[in-house]
Enzyme design. Structure first.
Site, PDB file in Angstrom:
ATOM      1  N   SER A 320       0.828  -1.201   0.000  1.00 28.61           N
ATOM      2  CA  SER A 320       0.000   0.000   0.000  1.00 28.61           C
ATOM      3  C   SER A 320       0.864   1.253   0.000  1.00 28.61           C
ATOM      4  CB  SER A 320      -0.925   0.001   1.225  1.00 28.61           C
ATOM      5  OG  SER A 320      -1.661   1.202   1.299  1.00 28.61           O
ATOM      6  N   TRP A 323       2.285   1.595  -3.406  1.00 24.50           N
ATOM      7  CA  TRP A 323       1.234   2.005  -4.338  1.00 24.50           C
ATOM      8  C   TRP A 323       1.056   3.522  -4.315  1.00 24.50           C
ATOM      9  CZ3 TRP A 323      -3.365   4.651  -3.624  1.00 24.50           C
ATOM     10  CH2 TRP A 323      -4.287   4.606  -4.660  1.00 24.50           C
ATOM     11  N   HIS A 324       1.210   4.116  -3.136  1.00 22.34           N
ATOM     12  CA  HIS A 324       1.003   5.555  -3.016  1.00 22.34           C
ATOM     13  C   HIS A 324       2.132   6.365  -3.647  1.00 22.34           C
ATOM     14  CE1 HIS A 324      -2.142   4.543  -0.056  1.00 22.34           C
ATOM     15  NE2 HIS A 324      -2.609   5.736  -0.308  1.00 22.34           N
ATOM     16  N   GLY A 325       3.322   5.821  -3.727  1.00 21.96           N
ATOM     17  CA  GLY A 325       4.385   6.602  -4.338  1.00 21.96           C
ATOM     18  C   GLY A 325       5.727   5.913  -4.268  1.00 21.96           C
ATOM     19  N   PHE A 467      -1.360   9.938  -7.278  1.00 22.28           N
ATOM     20  CA  PHE A 467      -1.165   8.505  -7.096  1.00 22.28           C
ATOM     21  C   PHE A 467      -1.821   7.686  -8.188  1.00 22.28           C
ATOM     22  CE2 PHE A 467      -1.508  10.190  -2.591  1.00 22.28           C
ATOM     23  CZ  PHE A 467      -0.151  10.392  -2.499  1.00 22.28           C
TER      24      PHE A 467
END
Length: 467
Positions: A320, A323-325, A467
């Site tokens: 996670s 996934w955000h950056g 994102f």
């Protein structure tokens, strides 16, 4: 095109009128939604339309050949489609990061890397529609949803404009069938959608954008700030990102309601959570559900002992974060979130039942304090920025003489908390106001006036667009 822009205020009513004028022609409605969605997405950069079309068509074609029989061929096709989608995401989102880090590593070993990064522009919403496409492929393989042969409804499923660029991330089992059946006009649903859009705009423009200025000042150069100001700034950022992202979700869900489409809720008053576990059941629900279904459960979930559950939990939160950056701060953010969940894995607490009450406020405050501390990692620019922030918190000169941000805390945060606490039994506070008609309309027009008054400031993009 942003939800809080004047152009969207023109775009949505036009789509609404045209859409319901075609209410008995499902095919024409879907073609209209497809054209509207591609116009909406291409408003940023039309070149990326080819990318979303590639993702959509490869996923659609793959689904046609997948059979939910567990055969080797279907398994290979499923894996191939997942790899292709993730590869496209990785190229645009992570290639520069990993190339830069590898170059630095080689330099420390005395090896000069001759390559240069491509400085690729990150397409808006690529993480959202990629995950939505992947979920369709997996669901078809599992037999949870039949593969559709109708290409236009599938293209709309991937690109549906209200939730295209920042979610909620929908499963095909919920969203795709809605494009395969004729919708009936429902005045009450449309009114609820308008109320939800109004509340979303209030959170985005009146609260999130206003708090952003104070947050930017507090985080700009933390080494020169009063540590108390940094703490207040961290609190303001927690409410800013919540108001910004949940405001987007409200507008997305409300816009879809106007078109007779039901999207899943993405937030359920997360700052009223009584445990860290409950927080992640209320925050960015669609993403956490996605990871639960497609990562956590396949890794064993909670069915194979605490050790395996711990590994699955940490894996979900690390992914996670990534996934955000593509930055170490996001990885640390994910790791911190996962570590705070581990005690609940080993202690096996009972699930919270019902909505929080006044007696739960101390627990809610404790959870919010943990949220604020973890989300500092979300706000800092890089590890050097984080070190400067932490250094000031630990070694700075605490003083009550000047703490920037108190005014915003009193004017915007406290009213938001009070309103959402009073409305916590509803999907959103304006969903069902127990007041006479005159009072309700007074509230609507007051919020509208506040939006108009605050919309002349700095135009700030939604945080999750990156994102």
């Amino acid at each position: 095109m942003q939800f809080d822009s004047y152009i969207y205020g023109i775009f949505l009513p036009i789509v609404f009128v045209l859409y319901w004028s075609l209410r008995h022609r499902l095919g024409a409605q879907n073609l209209l939604l497809l054209a509207a969605s591609y116009l909406f997405y291409g408003w940023w950069d039309w070149r990326f339309l080819s990318l979303i079309l590639f993702t959509s068509l490869t996923t659609y074609c793959t689904g046609l050949f997948i059979k939910p029989d567990g055969s080797r061929g279907s398994r290979y096709l499923t894996v191939l489609n997942i790899v292709v989608n993730l590869a496209v995401l990785a190229v645009f989102k992570y290639l520069n990061f990993f190339a830069t880090e590898l170059s630095l590593l080689l330099t420390t070993m005395g090896i000069h890397a001759g390559w240069t990064t491509l400085n690729l522009v990150l397409p808006v919403g690529i993480s959202f529609y990629t995950f939505q496409a992947i979920s369709y492929t997996i669901d078809v393989y599992r037999g949870d949803v039949p593969a559709t042969r109708r290409v236009v409804p599938f293209l709309v499923y991937v690109s549906f404009f209200p939730q295209l660029v920042a979610g909620p991330i929908e499963r095909a089992s919920n969203l795709l069938p809605q494009f395969l059946r004729v919708k009936q006009w429902d005045y009450a649903v449309a009114v609820t959608g308008m109320r939800q859009i109004l509340w979303g705009l209030t959170k985005k423009i009146v609260i999130a954008d206003t708090l952003a200025g104070a947050v930017d000042i507090d985080f700009y150069h933390p080494g020169a700030m009063n540590p108390l100001a940094l703490i207040v700034g961290a609190v303001l950022f927690s409410f800013r990102i919540y108001a910004d992202f949940s405001g987007y979700s409200d507008i997305a869900i409300g816009s879809a309601r106007l078109l007779g489409i039901k999207l899943q809720p993405n937030f359920r008053y997360p700052f009223f959570s009584r445990s860290w576990r409950e927080l992640w059941q209320r925050w960015h629900i669609s993403l956490m559900t996605w990871f639960k279904l497609y990562v956590y459960f396949p890794l064993g979930g909670s069915r194979h002992g605490r050790v395996r559950t711990t590994v699955a939990t940490l894996t979900v939160f690390l992914l996670s974060g990534l996934w955000h950056g593509a930055d170490y701060t996001f990885v640390l953010w994910g790791l911190a979130g996962g570590l705070l969940l581990i005690p609940s894995v080993w202690l096996r607490p009972q699930r919270e039942i019902g909505e929080p009450q006044l007696k739960d406020i101390p627990r809610c405050l404790a959870v919010f304090a943990g949220f604020t501390a973890v989300f500092v990692l979300f706000r800092v620019n890089d590890m050097a920025h984080l070190n400067e922030w932490l250094g000031t918190i630990v070694h700075g000169n605490y003083s009550l003489n000047y703490v920037y941000g108190w005014v915003e805390l009193v004017k915007y945060v406290i009213p938001l908390v009070v309103v959402e606490w009073l409305g916590r039994h509803e999907e959103f506070p304006l969903a069902r106001l127990p007041f006479p008609t005159v009072v309700r309309w007074l509230i609507y027009w007051t919020l509208t006036a506040l939006i108009i008054f605050h919309c002349h400031g700095v135009d700030r993009q939604y945080i999750y667009f990156q994102f």
